[in-house]
Design a protein around this motif. Structure first.
Motif, PDB file in Angstrom:
ATOM      1  N   VAL A 162       5.983   1.903  -8.554  1.00  0.00           N
ATOM      2  CA  VAL A 162       4.222   2.156  -7.383  1.00  0.00           C
ATOM      3  C   VAL A 162       3.311   1.871  -8.904  1.00  0.00           C
ATOM      4  CG1 VAL A 162       2.751   3.910  -7.064  1.00  0.00           C
ATOM      5  CG2 VAL A 162       4.826   3.554  -5.708  1.00  0.00           C
ATOM      6  N   LYS A 163       3.584   2.121 -10.397  1.00  0.00           N
ATOM      7  CA  LYS A 163       3.481   3.009 -11.534  1.00  0.00           C
ATOM      8  C   LYS A 163       3.311   0.766 -11.574  1.00  0.00           C
ATOM      9  CE  LYS A 163       3.881   7.521 -13.424  1.00  0.00           C
ATOM     10  NZ  LYS A 163       4.492   8.126 -12.345  1.00  0.00           N
ATOM     11  N   TRP A 164       4.186   0.300 -12.239  1.00  0.00           N
ATOM     12  CA  TRP A 164       4.496  -0.445 -12.517  1.00  0.00           C
ATOM     13  C   TRP A 164       3.633  -1.785 -11.763  1.00  0.00           C
ATOM     14  CZ3 TRP A 164       5.790  -2.420 -17.223  1.00  0.00           C
ATOM     15  CH2 TRP A 164       6.188  -1.754 -17.817  1.00  0.00           C
ATOM     16  N   LYS A 165       3.628  -1.171 -10.158  1.00  0.00           N
ATOM     17  CA  LYS A 165       2.325  -2.524  -9.704  1.00  0.00           C
ATOM     18  C   LYS A 165       1.392  -2.517  -9.842  1.00  0.00           C
ATOM     19  CE  LYS A 165       6.311  -2.960  -6.214  1.00  0.00           C
ATOM     20  NZ  LYS A 165       5.856  -2.302  -3.932  1.00  0.00           N
ATOM     21  N   VAL A 166       0.833  -0.626 -10.237  1.00  0.00           N
ATOM     22  CA  VAL A 166      -0.853  -0.472 -11.009  1.00  0.00           C
ATOM     23  C   VAL A 166      -1.117  -1.311 -11.955  1.00  0.00           C
ATOM     24  CG1 VAL A 166      -2.337   1.320 -11.354  1.00  0.00           C
ATOM     25  CG2 VAL A 166      -0.594   1.432  -9.156  1.00  0.00           C
TER      26      VAL A 166
END
Length: 530
Positions: free
Chosen positions: A49-53
């Motif tokens: 999730v963090k990498w996508k954000v």
């Protein structure tokens, strides 16, 4: 894929809202698509999730940086690439931290955090050694001065707050409608947005209509020699430059002219600082000043001071060889027939061109990566105070050199030291005929409004102009035109609220962002939407 498209949309809205050709209303919803994409990713059950954000935010901010500051490439490909990639990275880190806080708090707390933390980021960009505040949001209204007369109270941080607050009104409306599907939510959000956008504009027009222009003024003559910085500037000696400036002055001066302005480092040969009084720059400055008994000449000069005494070595000194150092200065000087010569050394430096940031850490890793824009490649030496130049009858001006003009609170230092008008000397030809020099000139109008000071701006080439205390351009000479401008410079002794208190909004934002961040770390459970 939808999240990527939303990120692209945000990047385009932010870019197409930017001066000088953009329409700033777009900025009031520029962050909304990106906030929607982050919300969807945050509430999904996917991995990374963090990498996508981080990925979607980097895409949005990269588009914004690329489309608005691509022109840096024309002066230095490396510097252009670094500025765009690094600034996009920093913006993405800010957004990622917002994402982490939003996971742990409700809507109001996370929205307040993003707004305050973004302004903390903008404030950092005004003060650290990698300073690059070109895309600070409040700069976006420089082409729409009738909307922002209240900058005399808030500075550009008022504009940043304005943009971000409206974005979150619209984002909240999206979340509410997405949950309840009631059209009244859209109507209420539309009404709130119109009020929040329209009310400051109405206040601005009221300020403008009631503003009384100061009565005192002087006549100024601005020189634009139009010397190509790549092929002529550093291959034309100070004697030839001085002769050209003297000829231009003689042809355009009037009996009432009180000051003549010439551009940044117009005398570029490199003059020894202790010998300045006997230099070509000083000689031609005196020649021009002697054209009228009450005349002053203000121009730019490249100075240096060489020494072997290690006790004089400072953090900005340059080593030639063992026990042989020099300080290099980008300076302004003022000469007249009734006072001693006055000097000021540029103190807000261009990263990589005039300043090697954090060189104790980076130089062992990167080596000497100072960018060559002609002349001597060296760290510039600054001075701690905002010195004011004095003309006849104690009239005073701020000698602002190029890049310094985009720093609002910095410029107020001259005003608090007594400057009655702002003199900006610059050389904007490095970027070619692109948006770069037009943006730089446009930002000068912000400084006029914030301080209620007229601006006399002399560019080597495009754009020289005279700006009144409301930010209105009264005289202008465009890009690649050799010539002069004559006009009245309004004098003002008023100290505006912003000039007195500076970036107080950013200082308040630091405490608010820190408080909410600590609140989030404690681990309070957020609600789904609010």
């Amino acid at each position: 894929m939808k999240n990527i498209l939303l990120a692209i949309l945000s990047g385009l809205l932010l870019a197409f809202g930017w001066p000088v050709d953009g329409f700033p209303l777009l900025l009031f919803l520029g962050f909304v698509p990106l906030l929607i994409a982050e919300f969807k990713i945050r509430n999904s059950k996917t991995k990374f999730v963090k990498w996508k954000v981080f990925g979607i935010s980097y895409l949005a901010f990269f588009i914004w940086n690329l489309l608005t500051t691509y022109w840096i490439y024309f002066s230095t490909p490396f510097g252009g690439a670094f500025a765009i990639l690094a600034n996009s990275l920093l913006m993405s880190v800010v957004f990622l931290i917002y994402h982490m806080v939003a996971k742990r708090t409700g809507f109001k707390a996370s929205a307040s955090f993003f707004i305050s933390f973004w302004m903390v980021f903008e404030k950092i960009h005004l003060g650290w050694e990698f300073s690059w505040p070109w895309l600070n949001l409040g700069n976006a209204f420089s082409a729409y001065i009738n909307w922002i007369q209240w900058y005399q109270f808030t500075g550009t941080f008022g504009g940043s707050l304005w943009i971000l607050f409206v974005n979150f009104i619209l984002f909240k409306a999206y979340l509410s409608y997405n949950e309840f599907k009631e059209k009244t939510i859209i109507y209420r959000a539309g009404f709130k947005s119109v009020v929040m956008i329209g009310f400051p504009i109405l206040v601005s027009y009221l300020i403008l209509w009631n503003y009384e222009m100061p009565k005192d003024n002087i006549s100024a003559l601005i020189l634009q020699p139009n010397i190509n910085p790549y092929t002529e500037k550093y291959n034309t000696n100070d004697t030839k430059i001085g002769e050209l400036l003297l000829k231009m002055s003689r042809e355009a001066i009037t009996d009432s002219t009180a000051i003549i302005l010439a551009p940044e480092t117009v005398f570029a040969d490199g003059t020894i600082l202790p010998g300045f009084d006997n230099s070509e720059a000083a000689f031609f400055g005196r020649q021009i000043a002697s054209l009228q008994p009450n005349l002053s000449f203000l121009g730019g000069v490249s100075l240096y001071e060489r020494f072997s005494d290690s006790s004089k070595v400072g953090p900005q000194s340059n080593l030639l060889r063992e026990n042989d150092w020099f300080n290099d200065y980008n300076s302004a000087f003022l000469i007249n027939n009734f006072s001693e010569n006055q000097l000021y050394h540029k103190s807000k430096l261009v990263v990589g061109v005039e300043n090697f940031p954090y060189q104790d850490i980076l130089k062992p890793v990167l080596g000497d990566v100072m960018i060559d824009l002609g002349g001597t490649v060296a760290m510039k030496t600054t001075q701690p105070d905002r010195e004011v130049f004095t003309l006849k009858d104690s009239v005073s001006t701020a000698p602002i050199i190029c890049y310094e003009s985009i720093y609002g609170e910095y410029v107020t230092g001259y005003v608090k030291n007594g400057a009655q008008f702002l003199s900006i000397i610059t050389n904007d030809a490095w970027w070619g005929n692109t948006a770069g020099h037009r943006q730089h000139a446009s930002y000068a109008k912000l400084r006029a409004i914030e301080t209620r000071r007229s601006v006399a701006r002399s560019a080597n080439t495009g754009i020289s102009e005279i700006i009144d205390p409301t930010g209105k351009v009264t005289h202008k000479l465009g890009y690649e035109k050799q010539g002069t401008l004559s006009g009245k410079i309004i004098l003002n002794d008023e100290i505006t609220f912003y000039a007195l208190h500076g970036d107080y909004i950013a200082r308040i934002s630091k405490f608010l962002a820190l408080f909410i961040f600590l609140f989030a770390i404690v681990g309070f459970k957020r609600s789904k939407y609010f």
